[in-house]
Design an enzyme around this catalytic site. Sequence first.
Site, PDB file in Angstrom:
ATOM      1  N   CYS A   2       0.819  -1.217   0.000  1.00 52.19           N
ATOM      2  CA  CYS A   2       0.000   0.000   0.000  1.00 52.19           C
ATOM      3  C   CYS A   2       0.850   1.263   0.000  1.00 52.19           C
ATOM      4  O   CYS A   2       1.940   1.280   0.562  1.00 52.19           O
ATOM      5  CB  CYS A   2      -0.886   0.025   1.231  1.00 52.19           C
ATOM      6  SG  CYS A   2      -1.916  -1.423   1.393  1.00 52.19           S
ATOM      7  N   TRP A  73      -2.972  -2.755  -1.486  1.00 50.74           N
ATOM      8  CA  TRP A  73      -2.600  -4.144  -1.740  1.00 50.74           C
ATOM      9  C   TRP A  73      -3.409  -4.951  -0.733  1.00 50.74           C
ATOM     10  O   TRP A  73      -3.172  -4.876   0.468  1.00 50.74           O
ATOM     11  CB  TRP A  73      -1.103  -4.330  -1.525  1.00 50.74           C
ATOM     12  CG  TRP A  73      -0.543  -5.654  -1.931  1.00 50.74           C
ATOM     13  CD1 TRP A  73      -0.175  -6.043  -3.188  1.00 50.74           C
ATOM     14  CD2 TRP A  73      -0.247  -6.760  -1.072  1.00 50.74           C
ATOM     15  NE1 TRP A  73       0.329  -7.317  -3.156  1.00 50.74           N
ATOM     16  CE2 TRP A  73       0.294  -7.781  -1.877  1.00 50.74           C
ATOM     17  CE3 TRP A  73      -0.395  -6.990   0.293  1.00 50.74           C
ATOM     18  CZ2 TRP A  73       0.697  -9.020  -1.371  1.00 50.74           C
ATOM     19  CZ3 TRP A  73       0.005  -8.220   0.807  1.00 50.74           C
ATOM     20  CH2 TRP A  73       0.538  -9.213  -0.019  1.00 50.74           C
ATOM     21  N   GLY A 100      -0.696  -0.674   6.570  1.00 50.58           N
ATOM     22  CA  GLY A 100      -0.424  -1.458   7.773  1.00 50.58           C
ATOM     23  C   GLY A 100      -1.595  -2.373   8.082  1.00 50.58           C
ATOM     24  O   GLY A 100      -2.475  -2.591   7.234  1.00 50.58           O
ATOM     25  N   GLU A 481      17.894 -18.189  -5.938  1.00 45.46           N
ATOM     26  CA  GLU A 481      17.549 -16.894  -6.527  1.00 45.46           C
ATOM     27  C   GLU A 481      16.975 -17.075  -7.947  1.00 45.46           C
ATOM     28  O   GLU A 481      15.995 -16.429  -8.316  1.00 45.46           O
ATOM     29  CB  GLU A 481      18.784 -15.987  -6.538  1.00 45.46           C
ATOM     30  CG  GLU A 481      18.608 -14.624  -7.162  1.00 45.46           C
ATOM     31  CD  GLU A 481      17.506 -13.771  -6.537  1.00 45.46           C
ATOM     32  OE1 GLU A 481      16.954 -14.152  -5.490  1.00 45.46           O
ATOM     33  OE2 GLU A 481      17.164 -12.751  -7.136  1.00 45.46           O
ATOM     34  N   HIS A 504      18.160 -37.573  -2.102  1.00 46.43           N
ATOM     35  CA  HIS A 504      17.467 -37.846  -0.840  1.00 46.43           C
ATOM     36  C   HIS A 504      15.962 -37.657  -0.961  1.00 46.43           C
ATOM     37  O   HIS A 504      15.272 -37.518   0.039  1.00 46.43           O
ATOM     38  CB  HIS A 504      18.027 -36.955   0.272  1.00 46.43           C
ATOM     39  CG  HIS A 504      19.475 -37.230   0.559  1.00 46.43           C
ATOM     40  ND1 HIS A 504      19.912 -38.402   1.138  1.00 46.43           N
ATOM     41  CD2 HIS A 504      20.592 -36.502   0.276  1.00 46.43           C
ATOM     42  CE1 HIS A 504      21.233 -38.378   1.237  1.00 46.43           C
ATOM     43  NE2 HIS A 504      21.670 -37.245   0.706  1.00 46.43           N
ATOM     44  N   LYS A 603       6.619  -4.622  -4.143  1.00 46.33           N
ATOM     45  CA  LYS A 603       8.051  -4.336  -4.124  1.00 46.33           C
ATOM     46  C   LYS A 603       8.559  -4.243  -2.700  1.00 46.33           C
ATOM     47  O   LYS A 603       9.697  -4.590  -2.409  1.00 46.33           O
ATOM     48  CB  LYS A 603       8.307  -3.014  -4.863  1.00 46.33           C
ATOM     49  CG  LYS A 603       9.777  -2.635  -4.984  1.00 46.33           C
ATOM     50  CD  LYS A 603      10.523  -3.611  -5.864  1.00 46.33           C
ATOM     51  CE  LYS A 603      12.009  -3.341  -5.940  1.00 46.33           C
ATOM     52  NZ  LYS A 603      12.739  -4.544  -6.421  1.00 46.33           N
TER      53      LYS A 603
HETATM   54  C1  AGP Z   1      12.693 -10.182  -4.976  1.00 44.26           C
HETATM   55  O1  AGP Z   1      12.627 -10.393  -6.336  1.00 44.26           O
HETATM   56  C2  AGP Z   1      11.428 -10.135  -4.292  1.00 44.26           C
HETATM   57  N1  AGP Z   1      10.515  -9.244  -4.874  1.00 44.26           N
HETATM   58  C3  AGP Z   1      11.428 -10.240  -2.775  1.00 44.26           C
HETATM   59  O2  AGP Z   1      11.802 -11.542  -2.478  1.00 44.26           O
HETATM   60  C4  AGP Z   1      12.305  -9.255  -1.971  1.00 44.26           C
HETATM   61  O3  AGP Z   1      13.647  -9.539  -2.176  1.00 44.26           O
HETATM   62  C5  AGP Z   1      11.937  -9.377  -0.485  1.00 44.26           C
HETATM   63  O4  AGP Z   1      10.598  -9.016  -0.307  1.00 44.26           O
HETATM   64  C6  AGP Z   1      12.817  -8.538   0.404  1.00 44.26           C
HETATM   65  O5  AGP Z   1      12.725  -7.190   0.087  1.00 44.26           O
HETATM   66  P1  AGP Z   1      13.785  -6.157   0.606  1.00 44.26           P
HETATM   67  O6  AGP Z   1      15.090  -6.491   0.015  1.00 44.26           O
HETATM   68  O7  AGP Z   1      13.260  -4.826   0.161  1.00 44.26           O
HETATM   69  O8  AGP Z   1      13.807  -6.268   2.105  1.00 44.26           O
END
Ligand code: AGP
Length: 608
Positions: A2, A73, A100, A481, A504, A603
């Site tokens: 948000c 969001w 929040g 990653e 495993h 993000k």
């Molecule tokens: C990464 O591609 C993701 N969008 C997500 O995993 C991100 O890295 C995670 O939410 C942590 O965010 P930050 O680095 O802003 O703390």
Amino acid sequence: MCGIVGYVGERRAAPVILDGLRRLEYRGYDSAGLAVLTGGELRVVRRIGHVAALAAAVPPDLDGTTGIGHTRWATHGGVTEANAHPHLDATNRIALAHNGIIENHSVLRARLEEEGVTFRSETDTEVLVHLVRKFYDGDPEAAVRRALELVQGTFGIAVVFLDHPGLIIAARNGSPLVVGKGNGETFLASDPHALSAHTREVVYLEDRDIVKLDARGWTISRLDGGGVSRGVEVLSEEWAEEGRGDFSHHMLKEIHEQPESLARCLRGRVVPDQGTARLGGLDLSPRDIAGIRHITVLGCGTSFHAGLVGAAAMEGLARIPASAEIASEFRYRNPVIGPDDLFFAISQSGETADTLGAVKEVQVKGGKVLGVVNVVGSSIARTCGHGVYVHSGPEIAVASTKAFTSQVAALLVAALSFARTRVLGPHEGKAFGEELLAVPQRVGEWLSAEPASVMTAVELCTQGKYVFFLGRGVSHAVALEGALKLKEVAYVPCMAYPAAEMKHGPIALIDKNTPVVVVVPDDVMRDKTLSTIQEVRARGARMVVIHTAGDTAAAKLADVSIPVPRASTLISPLFSVLPLQLLAYRAGLALGRDIDRPRNLSKSVTVE
Ligand code: AGP
């Protein structure tokens, strides 16, 4: 997640708010709205979907000069117009937007309903506006204060009152807010990026601050009583620009920015002559470094993956016992923290609620925690007080790319400096430092000659039911990653394992044509990983092998071979992650995904 924007001044508020909301789009959201005081009314417009839909719905006569806006969001209640913010009280004279989570919202809602309040949404937020109304007797700030006394949870809120044109009340607890000064106008936002077109001078609110904004400026005080003054910070130039240039997506632009972002991260920090590195922001003397007993690197998602590489470097190079932990798990496991333990909190945004919670947990227990953060002035950077900025520049695409490589580079620099203090001789230090300094240019060369086989890997990985990613040591972090990127951007189900774990259990899932991506640099684990490739191939899997250029044995085992530059083990992730970033990007493109704003993602994850 948000976002909040507020404006009070002499201009029409709606366009300023819409511009701010557009700048917050990169954070991920599913609906948007605004409330503007116009013609003796408090008018609210809300739409599901993009800010463009909201902008199209804003009537031309919405010309008031005070207003608030929000991108939502969804957490409590589905994605509907009724659940979008701002919310109105029953008399339509107070509007409120909230970031929040109000944890005790059901109790408060039940109480308000008993008192005769009718709710118009399913959100946790709506209780706030009704509480403000309940306590309002002509003093907006007092009403907000009394409402917030009853609330448990996190909030960044903005409230406007029809009776008080030219005034916004805002408060924060756990959800960021900044105020910005213009000329005869004042701005409010949950992310300074939203204000970058209007002002560079901002003040970050602290938890439990409440602020009264009008066109002349603001007054900050504490929710628990007493006034307070907070210093003005100046936003750096680079955060103002947000275009995609010639690139079709922010993600691709950010992948290609890695030569510059890595150079910025390393510049002035690696001192090859002395075979060491300097990171002034860490605030650690050689004696402090010599006394460290254990290092824990905390982060979420991509930042956690960078932390895995960082921890391996702290242990492998600096010989300090080290581990990486997912911040959301760490913060609730009542960790034992010794006096000589050191923590790093990694976060691109600096606002991730779980990582911030972990930082506070370390601090409550008397531990020292340093930030490894991209966004200057963010909550994690300020809460840690010391640390290192990774200087990736703004990362707009939800999928993190250039922040990952800069986080890894920053941790490698820290590891080099710790290693030189403790165990490493000048020659080894020099070799490591020089290799690091050469990375940006070599990354640029690889990116500009992207192997055609990346596209073949895309074809393979978009055909299977799921994709496996394998690697060992730091290459396991890269595999994690790569899998996260492909899930996020292309919505392809993926699993990542340390290569030796396949036998495993997970190998039961391999059948003919299962795509398996293996990261196998030419290091001490190479031969063992090649054995895993043989085992998986024998079950019919189709192999994408990311290997050191010139490693013909690895290439021969591949259905798709992707060579990357030779590097020492700890530095190899800075190269081996590149084809995985491009694989995800190109797979997302091939599958028609919303690359920069994948569904359901945000993000900056500012709620738990
Ligand atoms: C990464 O591609 C993701 N969008 C997500 O995993 C991100 O890295 C995670 O939410 C942590 O965010 P930050 O680095 O802003 O703390």
